[in-house]
Motif scaffolding. Structure first.
Motif, short mmCIF file in Angstrom:
data_model
loop_
_atom_site.label_atom_id
_atom_site.label_comp_id
_atom_site.label_asym_id
_atom_site.label_seq_id
_atom_site.Cartn_x
_atom_site.Cartn_y
_atom_site.Cartn_z
N GLY A 17 0.77 -1.24 0.00
CA GLY A 17 0.00 0.00 0.00
C GLY A 17 0.80 1.30 0.00
N ARG A 50 4.90 -1.40 -12.17
CA ARG A 50 3.66 -1.81 -11.52
C ARG A 50 3.35 -3.27 -11.79
N ASP A 131 -8.55 -2.44 7.62
CA ASP A 131 -9.97 -2.54 7.25
C ASP A 131 -10.31 -3.93 6.73
N LYS A 132 -9.30 -4.72 6.41
CA LYS A 132 -9.57 -6.04 5.82
C LYS A 132 -10.09 -7.01 6.88
N ALA A 167 -4.76 2.88 4.44
CA ALA A 167 -4.39 3.90 3.45
C ALA A 167 -5.54 4.08 2.46
P1 GDP Z 1 2.30 -0.68 -3.47
O1 GDP Z 1 2.64 -1.78 -4.42
O2 GDP Z 1 2.92 -0.89 -2.12
O3 GDP Z 1 2.54 0.70 -4.00
O4 GDP Z 1 0.73 -0.86 -3.19
P2 GDP Z 1 -0.53 -0.06 -3.73
O5 GDP Z 1 -0.67 1.24 -3.04
O6 GDP Z 1 -0.52 -0.08 -5.21
O7 GDP Z 1 -1.67 -1.01 -3.17
C1 GDP Z 1 -1.81 -2.34 -3.57
C2 GDP Z 1 -3.26 -2.77 -3.47
O8 GDP Z 1 -3.67 -2.75 -2.12
C3 GDP Z 1 -4.20 -1.87 -4.22
O9 GDP Z 1 -5.19 -2.67 -4.78
C4 GDP Z 1 -4.78 -0.97 -3.14
O10 GDP Z 1 -6.05 -0.48 -3.45
C5 GDP Z 1 -4.80 -1.90 -1.97
N1 GDP Z 1 -4.69 -1.18 -0.70
C6 GDP Z 1 -3.81 -0.22 -0.35
N2 GDP Z 1 -4.04 0.19 0.91
C7 GDP Z 1 -5.08 -0.53 1.36
C8 GDP Z 1 -5.80 -0.55 2.60
O11 GDP Z 1 -5.51 0.17 3.54
N3 GDP Z 1 -6.82 -1.44 2.70
C9 GDP Z 1 -7.17 -2.27 1.69
N4 GDP Z 1 -8.20 -3.10 1.88
N5 GDP Z 1 -6.52 -2.27 0.51
C10 GDP Z 1 -5.50 -1.41 0.35
#
Ligand code: GDP
Length: 590
Positions: A17, A50, A131-132, A167
């Protein structure tokens, strides 16, 4: 102390996240202008990054909160970019460790955290995604505690502040039982717990820690002002690693502002800057006051350990679809890459059509290959080779530290596999029903290992490796049997392998116009291997098969019967597949 600034590096396992959190921080600090679409994630903007779930080059963003400027320094998520990690951490005064409240700490994060603790950076922990439904924030907090204890040993840093939140929903709290409405508490925490950068009075001094490149202004030097003040139009001394001095002028000076860079007249000690106008410089060199050319300790850029031969793809079987089809195109593109890809080297060969490209590891090179193919280069590459070195009278080869995290039931198989490749087990830690095994292994032994391990563990294993040093070479590694199944990571080419199979009369594959032509890269694919490649953008069409008692692997490796795989392909469902394991499994196994 520079009380107005905080420099914080953000460490997170992919998908935990980071991008979402940084996005929320930017929003809360109201940095999005009218023209910016809310919700557009900006931190890792490169598609390839990504898709493969890694961050290749660090990008910094900056926000202003209660009149204090917070510079957020991104850290690369993969160990092939280990040198980069160490360098960027040098610009930080503390780290934000972001961990998923369900998944907990991952081996990839461990390496970066270890580096951060080694250089004495204070961690602030964020347990995200509370939140999960199945999250376990307190257990994860305990895991982080244990990890830090194992990495650090000293009690000093074990007292770290922890924030819990989502987040995604845009809130963070310092109390696991209390939900809040925004991320203010985390921002306050950063200001409170991340130390202010030290201010050194005296003549200007700065270490070039990172670099960027723009075709308009050329190379851009990035670093933290260590001592004194740095000014635009200032004449400075650039001090080489060999202590020689070159006089140059800073044409333009920038600091970070939101996700852009802002032109400034001067920057004080403790601030992160980007400098335009220096012509001749390398990472690790010092920029100093012209009358006080005092050198800061140089930092090393990692040496390459792997090489691959790059050449134009002139296979007679496929039409030229790419935009760039000559050797000159490739040569120019590689030269451009050298401007910013530090650990890369390009060597000419006897043939004007072939270039020997040296890099930090398979991933480092694959990322470049994939980027070039997407840009339209008709590229063909050879098998990866490790770079041997003579040390004294002895032939030496690169060795790596390898961590494999697997469910208990597979640990025996994995240990056996790595041992066959001359790996030596160093440590084994249990984490719930998973086992974390550490090895030291010659880099040679890593070629193709990832796929083999993933196949053997139904995609469950998580592998991470980093270069240790050159050591006297060990004996030959036994080749594996022909006829195994291999899965390629998304984006790597397959036409060559499919063609081989077709030759053997086993499968008939007629590449449609969307088939991604080229050669299998990076893997020891042999006759009898079936390799399928599935990407988001390229479709495999017109595929027919016979001899269907074989199985097919879709990349990344999940095992299917051939019929199932073909059904996915026909139904176009594979279009959603990405190398992110979790998403993949969700789509395919749900
Ligand atoms: P990164 O690879 O660390 O940059 O992760 P991202 O910000 O792209 O998040 C990866 C996935 O996790 C995405 O689908 C987000 O929407 C989801 N995500 C990020 N934060 C949260 C959160 O707090 N709760 C939930 N349920 N999903 C989240």
């Amino acid at each position: 102390m520079n009380k107005k600034i905080r420099n914080v590096a953000i460490i997170a396992h992919v998908d935990h996240g980071k991008t979402t959190l940084v996005d929320k921080i930017l929003h809360q600090c109201k940095l999005f202008g009218e023209h910016e679409k809310p919700g557009e994630l900006i931190m890792d903007s490169n598609d390839l990054e990504r898709e493969r779930g890694i961050t290749i080059l660090s990008k910094n963003v900056s926000v202003s909160y209660n009149d204090i400027k917070i510079n957020i320094i991104d850290t690369p998520g993969h160990s092939d970019f280990g040198g980069e990690v160490e360098r960027v951490l040098n610009m930080a005064d503390g780290v934000l460790l972001l961990v998923d409240a369900f998944e907990g700490t991952m081996p990839q994060t461990r390496f970066v955290l270890q580096k951060a603790l080694e250089i004495g950076l204070k961690p602030v922990v964020v347990i995200n995604k509370v939140d999960k439904p199945n999250c376990r924030p307190l257990e994860v907090q305990e895991e982080v505690f244990e990890l830090m204890f194992n990495l650090d040993g000293s009690d000093e840093q074990l007292d770290f502040p922890t924030f819990y939140g989502s987040a995604k929903e845009g809130w963070m709290s310092d109390d696991v039982t209390k939900r809040t409405n925004d991320i203010t508490s985390l921002l306050d925490g950063i200001i409170k717990y991340i130390p202010e950068p030290k201010v050194e009075e005296g003549p200007t001094q700065m270490r070039i820690t990172s670099l960027d490149y723009s075709s308009y202004v050329g190379r851009i030097a990035i670093g933290k002002v260590f001592r004194g003040t740095l000014k635009a139009n200032q004449q400075v001394a650039v001090i080489r690693k060999d202590k020689s001095v070159v006089k140059q002028v800073i044409k333009e000076l920038f600091v970070y502002d939101g996700f852009q860079r802002k032109n400034v007249d001067e920057a004080e000690s403790g601030e992160l800057v980007a400098i335009v106008g220096l012509e001749n410089f390398e990472i690790g060199e010092t920029i100093a006051h012209i009358d006080h050319p005092d050198q800061l300790d140089p930092i090393a850029v990692d040496e390459p350990t792997m090489s691959m031969l790059f050449t134009i793809n002139n296979s007679p079987f496929y039409g030229k679809e790419g935009k760039y089809v000559t050797s000159r195109h490739i040569k120019e593109r590689l030269e451009k890459e050298l401007e910013k890809n530090l650990a890369l080297q390009v060597h000419d060969t006897d043939s004007a059509d072939k270039f020997n490209v040296y890099g930090r590891g398979i991933l480092h090179l694959s990322v470049l290959i994939e980027n070039m193919r997407r840009e339209g280069y008709e590229l063909q590459v050879g098998q990866p080779q490790v770079l041997y070195k003579m040390i004294g009278a002895q032939k030496s080869e690169p060795f790596e530290e390898l961590t494999i995290d697997v469910p208990d039931e597979y640990s025996g198989t994995v240990i056996e596999m790595v041992s066959q490749r001359k790996g030596e087990m160093k440590n084994m830690i249990r984490k719930g029903d998973r086992i974390n095994v550490e090895f030291e292994v010659p880099s040679r032994g890593l070629i193709g290992l990832n796929n083999q391990v993933l196949t053997a563990t139904a995609g469950e294993a998580i592998m991470n490796h980093r270069f240790i040093e050159y050591r006297p070479t060990v004996g030959p590694i036994k080749e594996r049997q022909n006829g195994s199944l291999i899965a390629m990571e998304s984006g790597t080419a397959i036409a060559y392998a499919l063609h081989k199979l077709q030759d053997r009369g086993k499968f008939f594959v007629a590449p449609g116009e969307n088939v991604y032509a080229g050669q299998v890269i990076g893997q020891n694919t042999r006759e009898g291997d079936l390799v399928l490649n599935v990407t988001k953008t390229k479709k495999l069409t017109n595929m027919r098969a016979s001899g269907s008692d074989d199985k097919v692997l879709l990349a990344p490796p999940i095992e299917f019967s051939l019929e199932d795989a073909l059904e996915y392909i026909e139904k176009d469902e594979y279009v959603e597949i990405t190398p992110k394991r979790i998403r993949l499994r969700k789509i395919l196994l749900d």
